[in-house]
Design an enzyme around this catalytic site. Structure first.
Site, PDB file in Angstrom:
ATOM      1  CG  ASP A  65      22.391   3.088 -47.611  1.00  0.00           C
ATOM      2  OD1 ASP A  65      23.448   3.356 -48.218  1.00  0.00           O
ATOM      3  OD2 ASP A  65      22.067   1.935 -47.287  1.00  0.00           O
ATOM      4  CE1 TYR A  67      30.417   7.009 -46.236  1.00  0.00           C
ATOM      5  CE2 TYR A  67      30.008   8.637 -44.522  1.00  0.00           C
ATOM      6  CZ  TYR A  67      30.463   8.315 -45.791  1.00  0.00           C
ATOM      7  OH  TYR A  67      30.963   9.298 -46.611  1.00  0.00           O
ATOM      8  CG  PHE A  78      28.770  12.526 -49.314  1.00  0.00           C
ATOM      9  CD1 PHE A  78      29.410  11.535 -50.048  1.00  0.00           C
ATOM     10  CD2 PHE A  78      27.632  13.111 -49.853  1.00  0.00           C
ATOM     11  CE1 PHE A  78      28.928  11.128 -51.293  1.00  0.00           C
ATOM     12  CE2 PHE A  78      27.137  12.717 -51.091  1.00  0.00           C
ATOM     13  CZ  PHE A  78      27.787  11.721 -51.816  1.00  0.00           C
ATOM     14  CG  HIS A 188      28.559   8.806 -56.304  1.00  0.00           C
ATOM     15  ND1 HIS A 188      29.579   8.459 -55.446  1.00  0.00           N
ATOM     16  CD2 HIS A 188      27.451   8.957 -55.531  1.00  0.00           C
ATOM     17  CE1 HIS A 188      29.104   8.406 -54.212  1.00  0.00           C
ATOM     18  NE2 HIS A 188      27.813   8.699 -54.226  1.00  0.00           N
TER      19      HIS A 188
END
Length: 221
Positions: A65, A67, A78, A188
């Protein structure tokens, strides 16, 4: 809710926009914007779609989701807006690019629009969030919407590279047709897991090799 989304995506998703599920989601998001501080700004909600038309998608990166800090989110997973420091996961992505491709990254900029402009579809699973409250718009319908988006890309396009980083993205990528597309999986890039298989995954060179092999212009990472 009038959906401001790029024309080719509108055509692909029109049917879904008419479903009761999406109408409920749209209603929820609309009310959240009225009563709270929500990121990204409404105009950036569908940035990932507006920057990469359906037929132009070469690479898909799946995030979770947006920031939830001020000035960060602008609709691309990202990525952060100009003038905002690159978050830890993105710094690790840059590190892997440097090692993998032997190039120097400008780590002061966390804005990935240059990737989007080349056909990298930076899709968060959930497209909105309340200020300071990670995951606050999870399980409201966004996940179903973005599953539908991934399914459409998988079934109606060929030779896309899907980068699935972390268990959340891997799970979301189970609907991808792996005979038609290249699916690359790793840990990740977060500081908590990057050393468990993200560093050294070489996803960026592997992506370009695949695109090259299929006569598709590679990405300047």
């Amino acid at each position: 809710m009038d959906i401001k989304i790029e024309e080719s995506w509108k055509n692909i998703l029109n049917e879904y926009f008419e479903t009761e599920e999406f109408k409920r989601l749209a209603n929820f998001v609309k009310n959240e914007y009225i009563g709270n501080i929500i990121y990204p700004e409404p105009k950036n909600l569908f940035s990932a779609f507006n920057k990469v038309p359906f037929e132009k998608v070469k690479v898909v990166i799946i995030g979770q989701d947006p920031y939830h800090g001020e000035g960060q989110a602008h609709g691309l997973c990202f990525s952060v807006q100009d003038g905002i420091k690159a978050p830890p996961s993105l710094k690790n992505i840059y590190k892997e690019i440097e090692t993998d491709l032997q190039i120097k990254k400008n780590t002061t900029s966390g804005n990935l629009e240059t990737w989007a402009n080349q056909g990298v579809f930076l899709l968060n699973s959930v497209l909105s969030v309340r200020k300071g409250a990670a995951g606050s718009h999870a399980n409201k319908g966004w996940e179903d919407f973005t599953n539908h988006v991934i399914f459409k890309l998988s079934s109606k396009r060929e030779r896309i590279v899907f980068l699935l980083w972390g268990n959340y993205a891997k799970q979301k990528g189970q609907i991808i047709d792996r005979k038609e597309h290249l699916v690359l999986e790793s840990a990740h890039p977060s500081p908590f897991s990057a050393y468990n298989g993200f560093f050294g995954c070489k996803h960026f060179s592997k992506t370009n090799k695949y695109l090259n092999k299929n006569n598709i212009e590679k990405i300047n990472w």
